[in-house]
Design an enzyme around this catalytic site. Structure first.
Site, mmCIF file in Angstrom:
data_model
loop_
_atom_site.group_PDB
_atom_site.id
_atom_site.type_symbol
_atom_site.label_atom_id
_atom_site.label_comp_id
_atom_site.label_asym_id
_atom_site.label_seq_id
_atom_site.Cartn_x
_atom_site.Cartn_y
_atom_site.Cartn_z
ATOM 1 N N TYR A 110 0.823 -1.213 0.000
ATOM 2 C CA TYR A 110 0.000 0.000 0.000
ATOM 3 C C TYR A 110 0.860 1.267 0.000
ATOM 4 C CZ TYR A 110 -3.298 3.568 1.265
ATOM 5 O OH TYR A 110 -4.046 4.699 1.251
ATOM 6 N N TRP A 112 1.191 5.687 -1.612
ATOM 7 C CA TRP A 112 0.902 6.689 -2.631
ATOM 8 C C TRP A 112 1.954 6.779 -3.725
ATOM 9 C CZ3 TRP A 112 -2.234 11.399 -3.253
ATOM 10 C CH2 TRP A 112 -3.509 11.226 -2.703
HETATM 11 N N1 LIG Z 1 -1.303 18.563 2.888
HETATM 12 C C1 LIG Z 1 -1.735 17.293 2.810
HETATM 13 N N2 LIG Z 1 -2.959 17.043 2.295
HETATM 14 C C2 LIG Z 1 -3.411 15.768 2.213
HETATM 15 C C3 LIG Z 1 -2.620 14.670 2.644
HETATM 16 C C4 LIG Z 1 -1.331 14.963 3.206
HETATM 17 O O1 LIG Z 1 -0.583 14.061 3.638
HETATM 18 N N3 LIG Z 1 -0.945 16.275 3.265
HETATM 19 N N4 LIG Z 1 -3.097 13.376 2.532
HETATM 20 C C5 LIG Z 1 -4.184 13.138 1.602
HETATM 21 C C6 LIG Z 1 -4.848 11.858 1.879
HETATM 22 S S1 LIG Z 1 -4.075 10.417 1.393
HETATM 23 C C7 LIG Z 1 -6.060 11.751 2.438
HETATM 24 S S2 LIG Z 1 -6.812 10.223 2.633
HETATM 25 C C8 LIG Z 1 -6.809 12.935 2.843
HETATM 26 C C9 LIG Z 1 -7.398 12.736 4.239
HETATM 27 O O2 LIG Z 1 -8.384 13.668 4.498
HETATM 28 P P1 LIG Z 1 -8.979 13.768 5.976
HETATM 29 O O3 LIG Z 1 -8.997 12.437 6.575
HETATM 30 O O4 LIG Z 1 -10.253 14.506 5.928
HETATM 31 O O5 LIG Z 1 -7.827 14.670 6.618
HETATM 32 P P2 LIG Z 1 -7.355 14.982 8.114
HETATM 33 O O6 LIG Z 1 -6.406 16.123 7.968
HETATM 34 O O7 LIG Z 1 -6.874 13.766 8.789
HETATM 35 O O8 LIG Z 1 -8.665 15.459 8.862
HETATM 36 C C10 LIG Z 1 -9.363 16.619 8.465
HETATM 37 C C11 LIG Z 1 -9.790 17.347 9.691
HETATM 38 O O9 LIG Z 1 -10.757 16.590 10.408
HETATM 39 C C12 LIG Z 1 -10.749 17.056 11.748
HETATM 40 N N5 LIG Z 1 -11.169 16.015 12.664
HETATM 41 C C13 LIG Z 1 -10.423 15.005 13.155
HETATM 42 N N6 LIG Z 1 -11.170 14.263 14.017
HETATM 43 C C14 LIG Z 1 -12.387 14.805 14.059
HETATM 44 C C15 LIG Z 1 -13.597 14.483 14.765
HETATM 45 O O10 LIG Z 1 -13.693 13.517 15.505
HETATM 46 N N7 LIG Z 1 -14.658 15.280 14.532
HETATM 47 C C16 LIG Z 1 -14.607 16.352 13.709
HETATM 48 N N8 LIG Z 1 -15.721 17.049 13.531
HETATM 49 N N9 LIG Z 1 -13.498 16.685 13.060
HETATM 50 C C17 LIG Z 1 -12.395 15.924 13.213
HETATM 51 C C18 LIG Z 1 -9.318 17.445 12.043
HETATM 52 O O11 LIG Z 1 -9.295 18.655 12.784
HETATM 53 C C19 LIG Z 1 -8.661 17.507 10.700
HETATM 54 O O12 LIG Z 1 -7.900 18.670 10.455
HETATM 55 O O13 LIG Z 1 -5.951 14.074 2.881
HETATM 56 C C20 LIG Z 1 -5.234 14.245 1.664
HETATM 57 N N10 LIG Z 1 -4.643 15.552 1.688
HETATM 58 N N1 LIG Z 2 -2.090 8.030 12.556
HETATM 59 C C1 LIG Z 2 -2.465 8.154 11.286
HETATM 60 N N2 LIG Z 2 -1.897 7.379 10.348
HETATM 61 C C2 LIG Z 2 -2.274 7.504 9.055
HETATM 62 C C3 LIG Z 2 -3.241 8.453 8.664
HETATM 63 C C4 LIG Z 2 -3.844 9.245 9.677
HETATM 64 O O1 LIG Z 2 -4.723 10.074 9.404
HETATM 65 N N3 LIG Z 2 -3.421 9.086 10.962
HETATM 66 N N4 LIG Z 2 -3.592 8.574 7.339
HETATM 67 C C5 LIG Z 2 -3.456 7.375 6.513
HETATM 68 C C6 LIG Z 2 -3.627 7.663 5.096
HETATM 69 S S1 LIG Z 2 -5.099 8.403 4.670
HETATM 70 C C7 LIG Z 2 -2.737 7.283 4.147
HETATM 71 S S2 LIG Z 2 -3.182 7.426 2.495
HETATM 72 C C8 LIG Z 2 -1.455 6.665 4.478
HETATM 73 C C9 LIG Z 2 -0.296 7.117 3.570
HETATM 74 O O2 LIG Z 2 0.753 6.218 3.654
HETATM 75 P P1 LIG Z 2 1.785 6.033 2.446
HETATM 76 O O3 LIG Z 2 1.115 6.243 1.140
HETATM 77 O O4 LIG Z 2 2.492 4.742 2.657
HETATM 78 O O5 LIG Z 2 2.784 7.236 2.729
HETATM 79 P P2 LIG Z 2 3.832 7.968 1.781
HETATM 80 O O6 LIG Z 2 4.706 8.757 2.682
HETATM 81 O O7 LIG Z 2 3.109 8.722 0.709
HETATM 82 O O8 LIG Z 2 4.671 6.765 1.166
HETATM 83 C C10 LIG Z 2 5.009 6.686 -0.182
HETATM 84 C C11 LIG Z 2 6.417 6.130 -0.313
HETATM 85 O O9 LIG Z 2 6.652 5.889 -1.697
HETATM 86 C C12 LIG Z 2 7.958 6.327 -2.020
HETATM 87 N N5 LIG Z 2 8.033 6.574 -3.479
HETATM 88 C C13 LIG Z 2 7.737 7.713 -4.142
HETATM 89 N N6 LIG Z 2 7.913 7.521 -5.467
HETATM 90 C C14 LIG Z 2 8.326 6.249 -5.637
HETATM 91 C C15 LIG Z 2 8.663 5.468 -6.782
HETATM 92 O O10 LIG Z 2 8.598 5.895 -7.920
HETATM 93 N N7 LIG Z 2 9.045 4.182 -6.560
HETATM 94 C C16 LIG Z 2 9.111 3.650 -5.315
HETATM 95 N N8 LIG Z 2 9.493 2.380 -5.195
HETATM 96 N N9 LIG Z 2 8.801 4.369 -4.222
HETATM 97 C C17 LIG Z 2 8.399 5.643 -4.386
HETATM 98 C C18 LIG Z 2 8.156 7.550 -1.164
HETATM 99 O O11 LIG Z 2 9.533 7.877 -1.048
HETATM 100 C C19 LIG Z 2 7.501 7.101 0.146
HETATM 101 O O12 LIG Z 2 8.428 6.460 0.984
HETATM 102 O O13 LIG Z 2 -1.133 6.965 5.843
HETATM 103 C C20 LIG Z 2 -2.167 6.568 6.746
HETATM 104 N N10 LIG Z 2 -1.696 6.701 8.112
HETATM 105 MO MO LIG Z 3 -5.128 8.693 2.358
#
Ligand SMILES: Nc1nc2c(c(=O)[nH]1)N[C@H]1C(S)=C(S)[C@@H](COP(=O)(O)OP(=O)(O)OC[C@H]3O[C@@H](n4cnc5c(=O)[nH]c(N)nc54)[C@H](O)[C@@H]3O)O[C@H]1N2
Ligand SMILES: Nc1nc2c(c(=O)[nH]1)N[C@H]1C(S)=C(S)[C@@H](COP(=O)(O)OP(=O)(O)OC[C@H]3O[C@@H](n4cnc5c(=O)[nH]c(N)nc54)[C@H](O)[C@@H]3O)O[C@H]1N2
Ligand SMILES: [Mo]
Length: 762
Positions: A110, A112
Site C-alpha cells: 500500500y 501513494w
Molecule cells: N497537505 C496534505 N494534504 C493531504 C494529505 C497529506 O498528507 N498532506 N493526505 C491526503 C490523503 S491520502 C487523504 S486520505 C486525505 C485525508 O483527508 P482527511 O482524513 O479529511 O484529513 P485529516 O487532515 O486527517 O482530517 C481533516 C480534519 O478533520 C478534523 N477532525 C479530526 N477528528 C475529528 C472528529 O472527531 N470530529 C470532527 N468534527 N473533526 C475531526 C481534524 O481537525 C482535521 O484537520 O488528505 C489528503 N490531503
Molecule cells: N495516525 C495516522 N496514520 C495515518 C493516517 C492518519 O490520518 N493518521 N492517514 C493514513 C492515510 S489516509 C494514508 S493514504 C497513508 C499514507 O501512507 P503512504 O502512502 O504509505 O505514505 P507515503 O509517505 O506517501 O509513502 C510513499 C512512499 O513511496 C515512495 N516513493 C515515491 N515515489 C516512488 C517510486 O517511484 N518508486 C518507489 N518504489 N517508491 C516511491 C516515497 O519515497 C515514500 O516512501 O497513511 C495513513 N496513516
Molecule cells: Mo489517504
C-alpha cells in the site's frame, strides 16, 4: 541552469530550474490559482542525503540467509551490484514460491508512491507479482477503509461519492448552509492522487460567502475552515451523536421529509425506532447529544431548524471514518441528509471528502486515462489493508470482514514498492514485532525511510523527476507530460527496469516487458488509450512536445441528481436499489460493533471514556499541512515547521500552562503503547484537551534495536491503536488517540531520521 518543461507531483504541476543534477527552484503552472505550498519541498529532493545510492542487503540476512530477525531496523547494510541484487532477489522469490506457495508473499504494498501513469510503483509491483504467480493482496485504503465497505452497501458506491460529487460551482450558486463535519481543511485540498493542475476550493468558499452562504464547521480545530464560519468544537469522535441529536429534532418537529424517505430510501422506520429510543429506552435528543459531545443542546435545536429551512449540504470529512466505528459517520451523514430530503437537489444533500482531497467538487473526466495493464492475481487471499500486523502475528487465525469469515495466511516475504508502513500503520512497536517474524522484507524506495531501514533487500528507485512519464487524475482536465528533470541519482533505477531484470531472471521477462522500453510503453499506452476514445487526441509526439493535453470534463454535477430525477433508470447498486438507512445484509451479519442502521457507539480513544483518566489529552493525528504523508519530510516546507528539529504539536494555552509549557518547548507525548518527542506550538484555535500532531515525521527510534524505543522526531503512529473500525470494514483508526504530554527535561537526542543507516564493506 536549465528551465524544465512541465512536470507534476500529486500536489500540482510545475516547471523547475535544475542545477547540478537537482531541482533548484519550482514555479507552479500558470493556470493554478492556488498552488500548493508543498511544491516548496521539491528543491534538493533528488540529491538529498537520505537518497539510497545503490542496491543494499542487510548484513545479517546476507550472512545468515532468510529468516525471522529482531535485528531489522538496527542492522548494517552491505552494498551489492545490480546483477547480484537481481540474482539474490530472484532466488529468494523462487525459494518462497517453491517452498510455501505464492500466498506466502504479501504484496499489498500500500502507498501513494509518485504521480505517473506508467512508472507508478503500485502498478509496476502488482503487475510483476501477478506474473510471478500471484500474492496475498490488500483491499481498500488507509484513506477510506470504513467508507469503502459501508457506502457501497448503503448507497451503492463509494468512488462516485468523490468522482461524481456536487460541483463547487453548483455549491457556490445554490447552497445556503454548508454544514461540515470535520471542516473543509484547505491544507488537504492541495493533493490529488495522480496530480492536480488547479485548486478551486479556497475561491469557491469565498464566492459562497459572497453570495450569502453560511458555513457551519464541526471540528476540534478552528482552522479546519479558513475565514468566517460558525465553529462548533465537539469532543473528538462524537459527531455521530451530534448528527443523531440534529436528526431527533427533524423527526420530532415534523421537519423530516417523509416523502423523500419513502421514495428514495429504505428502513427509515427501523432507524427512527432507535432514534426515538423505542428499543433501547434512550431517546437521542439534543440534550443527550450535548452530554456526549460537550456542545449546547439549544445550538443543535436551532441548527436543525435552520438546516430544514435552507438549501443545506451536509459534508463529512474522511477523517471521521478513520476512527473506531468509522462506518457510522458517513452513514449517519447520509441519513441526516436524506431526512432533509435534499439529496440530488442542486447545492443540497450530502458530500464526503470536501476538504479531504482536491477531487470532490471538481468535474470528472468524460474518459478514462491511459493505464498499464495489470492482469489477474491467481491468488485469492486478501486482508483489509490495515490488518497487516494482525495478519503477520496471527497466521492461520480466523477473522471477520464484511460478512465473510476469512483466515490469515502465513506470510514469509513482505514486498513493498511505493509506500511506507512506518508512516501509515498504527502502533509501530507492534508493527516492528510483526515484521521481525517473516523471512524476508523487500523494499523499493528512492529514500532511506524507516521501512527501507527495516528491510533485508533494499532497491534504490528513481524519483519521478528522474524519468519520463505522464500523469492525470480522474477529476482534472489535464494530462501532463512529465519530463525527466535530471539523471538518475547515483546507482538508482526506475522500478520498471528493476522488475524487468527480475522477471527475466525468473523466466517471464518477455511477458513483463512485452519487448518495450519505458519510452515505448509511454507511446503504446497513449496510443491504445487514444484508439478507445470517442473523440480525437493528437498523436503522442505532438502531446509530448506540447507538454499537456486538455481532456473533456462533465461540469455542473449534483451528487445523486440522476437518481433523484429517475430512481428506476438510475437505481442504486444496493440490494433495494435505494438508499439503505437500514441494511438487512449488515443486520444479518450480527456484528455487535456494526448494527443494521447507523448508531452511536462509544469509542475507546475518547475523552468521555475511562482511558481519559490516564491519558487526558485527545491527539488528532491529521494530515500534515507541510508535506504529503512522509514524502519529502526533509524538504524546506516540512523542515521549516519543525521545532528544535521535532514535529510541531499544537496545544491549547490552558493545557500548555497546566504543564508549564511555552512555545518552542520539546515535550514527550506518551501513552501505554509508546512515546515520541514533539515541539510545542501554543494555539487557542483548538478545543481544550485536544492536541494536534500531524502524521509524517519519519520514525526515529532513540534505540533502533528496541521496538518500544522513544521516537525522537514525532511520529504519532508510535501512539495510535491498531484496532479496526469494526468487524465490518476493519478500516484504519489512526486519526485519534489519547495521550499525556510532559516537558522533556533531559538533553535532546539528535534527530537521525534522514541519515542513511550504516553501510559497511562486506
Ligand atoms: N497537505 C496534505 N494534504 C493531504 C494529505 C497529506 O498528507 N498532506 N493526505 C491526503 C490523503 S491520502 C487523504 S486520505 C486525505 C485525508 O483527508 P482527511 O482524513 O479529511 O484529513 P485529516 O487532515 O486527517 O482530517 C481533516 C480534519 O478533520 C478534523 N477532525 C479530526 N477528528 C475529528 C472528529 O472527531 N470530529 C470532527 N468534527 N473533526 C475531526 C481534524 O481537525 C482535521 O484537520 O488528505 C489528503 N490531503
Ligand atoms: N495516525 C495516522 N496514520 C495515518 C493516517 C492518519 O490520518 N493518521 N492517514 C493514513 C492515510 S489516509 C494514508 S493514504 C497513508 C499514507 O501512507 P503512504 O502512502 O504509505 O505514505 P507515503 O509517505 O506517501 O509513502 C510513499 C512512499 O513511496 C515512495 N516513493 C515515491 N515515489 C516512488 C517510486 O517511484 N518508486 C518507489 N518504489 N517508491 C516511491 C516515497 O519515497 C515514500 O516512501 O497513511 C495513513 N496513516
Ligand atoms: Mo489517504
Amino acid at each position: 541552469m536549465a528551465h524544465s518543461p512541465t512536470s507534476l507531483a500529486h500536489w500540482g504541476a510545475f516547471t523547475a530550474e535544475v542545477a547540478a543534477g537537482d531541482i533548484s527552484t519550482v514555479t507552479p503552472i500558470a493556470g493554478d490559482a492556488d498552488p500548493s505550498p508543498l511544491l516548496g519541498n521539491l528543491p534538493g529532493a533528488i540529491r538529498h542525503r537520505s537518497r539510497i545510492a545503490a542496491p543494499a542487503v542487510r548484513r545479517g540476512w546476507l550472512r545468515d540467509g532468510p529468516g525471522p530477525s529482531d535485528a531489522r531496523g538496527a542492522d548494517e547494510f552491505i552494498e551489492v551490484s545490480w546483477d547480484e541484487l537481481t540474482e539474490l532477489l530472484a532466488g529468494e522469490l523462487r525459494r518462497i514460491v517453491d517452498t510455501y506457495g505464492n500466498e506466502a508473499i504479501y504484496g499489498g504494498s500500500y502507498g501513494w508512491a509518485s504521480a505517473g501513469r506508467f512508472h507508478h510503483a503500485q502498478s509496476q509491483v502488482h503487475r510483476f507479482l501477478k506474473m510471478l504467480g500471484g500474492y496475498t493482496f490488500s483491499r481498500h485504503s488507509y484513506s477510506l477503509g470504513a467508507t469503502g465497505v459501508i457506502m457501497p452497501r448503503v448507497v451503492g458506491t463509494h468512488d462516485d461519492l468523490f468522482k461524481r460529487s456536487t460541483d463547487w460551482n453548483v455549491i457556490v450558486e445554490h447552497t445556503d448552509l454548508l454544514v461540515c463535519f470535520g471542516g473543509i481543511a484547505l491544507k488537504n485540498t492541495g493533493i490529488n492522487h495522480g496530480g492536480t493542475t488547479g485548486h478551486p476550493a479556497r475561491s469557491a468558499l469565498r464566492s459562497l460567502r459572497d453570495r450569502g452562504g453560511r458555513i457551519v464547521s464541526f471540528s476540534p480545530l478552528r482552522d479546519d475552515v479558513e475565514g468566517d464560519c460558525e465553529w462548533h468544537a465537539p469532543i473528538p469522535g462524537t459527531d455521530v451523536a451530534v448528527m443523531l441529536g440534529l436528526a431527533y429534532v427533524l423527526a420530532t418537529e415534523g421537519l423530516a421529509d417523509r416523502a423523500f424517505l419513502q421514495k428514495y430510501c429504505t428502513g427509515y422506520d427501523r432507524f427512527e425506532r432507535y432514534l426515538l429510543g423505542h428499543d433501547d429506552g434512550v431517546a437521542k435528543t439534543p440534550q443527550w447529544a450535548a452530554r456526549i459531545s460537550g456542545l449546547e443542546a439549544d445550538d443543535l435545536v436551532t441548527l436543525a431548524r435552520r438546516m430544514a429551512g435552507s438549501r443545506t449540504l451536509v459534508t463529512v470529512s474522511w477523517s471521521l471514518q478513520r476512527i473506531r466505528h468509522g462506518e457510522q459517520a458517513p452513514w449517519m451523514g447520509l441519513t441526516l441528509a436524506a431526512m432533509l430530503g435534499q439529496i440530488g437537489l442542486p447545492g443540497g444533500g450530502f458530500g464526503h471528502g470536501y476538504g479531504s482531497m482536491n477531487e470532490p467538487g471538481l468535474p470528472p473526466l468524460r474518459c478514462r486515462l491511459p493505464a498499464l495493464p495489470q492482469g489477474l492475481n491467481p491468488v485469492q487471499t486478501f486482508i483489509p489493508v490495515a490488518a497487516i500486523t494482525d495478519m503477520l502475528l496471527n497466521p492461520g487465525e480466523p477473522f471477520e470482514y464484511n460478512g465473510l469469515s476469512l483466515t490469515y495466511p502465513d506470510i514469509k516475504c513482505v514486498y513493498w514498492a511505493g509506500g511506507n508502513p512506518f508512516h501509515h500503520h498504527q502502533n509501530i512497536p507492534r508493527l516492528r514485532r510483526a515484521l521481525a517474524r517473516v523471512d524476508t522484507i523487500v523494499v523499493h524506495d528512492p529514500y532511506w525511510t524507516a521501512m527501507a531501514k527495516h528491510a533485508d533487500i533494499v532497491v534504490p528507485s528513481t524519483t519521478s523527476f528522474e524519468r519520463e512519464d505522464y500523469s492525470g487524475s480522474r477529476n482534472d482536465p489535464l494530462l501532463v507530460a512529465m519530463r525527466a528533470l535530471a539523471q538518475p541519482y547515483e546507482n538508482s533505477r526506475d522500478d520498471y527496469t528493476t522488475f524487468s531484470a527480475l522477471a527475466t531472471a525468473l523466466g517471464f521477462g518477455d511477458q513483463f516487458t512485452e519487448g518495450r522500453t519505458a519510452r515505448e510503453w509511454l507511446v503504446h499506452m497513449y496510443e491504445k488509450w487514444a484508439a478507445g476514445l470517442d473523440f480525437d487526441v493528437p498523436p503522442f509526439e505532438e502531446f509530448w512536445a506540447a507538454g499537456q493535453l486538455e481532456l473533456p470534463t462533465e461540469p455542473g454535477l449534483t451528487l445523486l441528481g440522476d437518481f433523484r430525477a429517475d430512481p428506476r433508470t438510475h437505481r442504486l447498486g444496493t440490494p433495494s436499489g435505494v438508499i439503505e438507512i437500514f441494511s438487512a445484509d449488515i443486520d444479518a451479519f450480527g456484528y455487535d460493533d456494526c448494527a443494521g442502521h447507523p448508531a452511536w457507539y462509544e469509542p475507546t480513544e475518547w475523552l468521555g471514556g475511562p482511558r481519559a483518566t490516564r491519558y487526558p489529552l485527545h491527539l488528532v493525528a491529521n494530515q500534515p499541512a507541510t508535506r504529503l504523508h512522509s514524502q519529502l519530510d526533509g524538504g524546506a516546507t516540512s523542515q521549516g515547521s519543525k521545532i528544535q528539529g521535532r514535529e510541531p504539536i499544537r496545544m491549547h494555552p490552558v493545557d500548555a500552562a497546566a504543564r508549564g509549557l511555552v512555545d518552542g518547548d520539546v515535550v514527550r507525548v506518551f501513552n501505554d503503547r509508546g512515546a515520541c518527542l514533539a515541539g510545542v506550538v501554543v494555539d487557542d484555535r483548538l478545543r481544550q484537551d485536544v492536541v494536534q500532531l500531524s502524521t509524517g515525521a519519519w520514525y526515529d527510534p532513540a534505540d533502533p534495536a528496541d521496538p518500544d524505543s522513544l521516537c525522537v522526531h514525532g511520529n504519532p503512529n508510535v501512539l495510535t491503536d491498531d484496532a479496526g473500525t469494526s468487524s465490518l470494514a476493519r478500516g484504519c483508526t489512526g486519526a485519534h488517540v489519547l495521550v499525556q504530554v510532559e516537558k522533556f527535561a533531559r538533553p535532546l537526542p539528535p534527530v537521525r531520521a534522514h541519515e542513511p543507516p550504516r553501510i559497511v564493506a562486506r
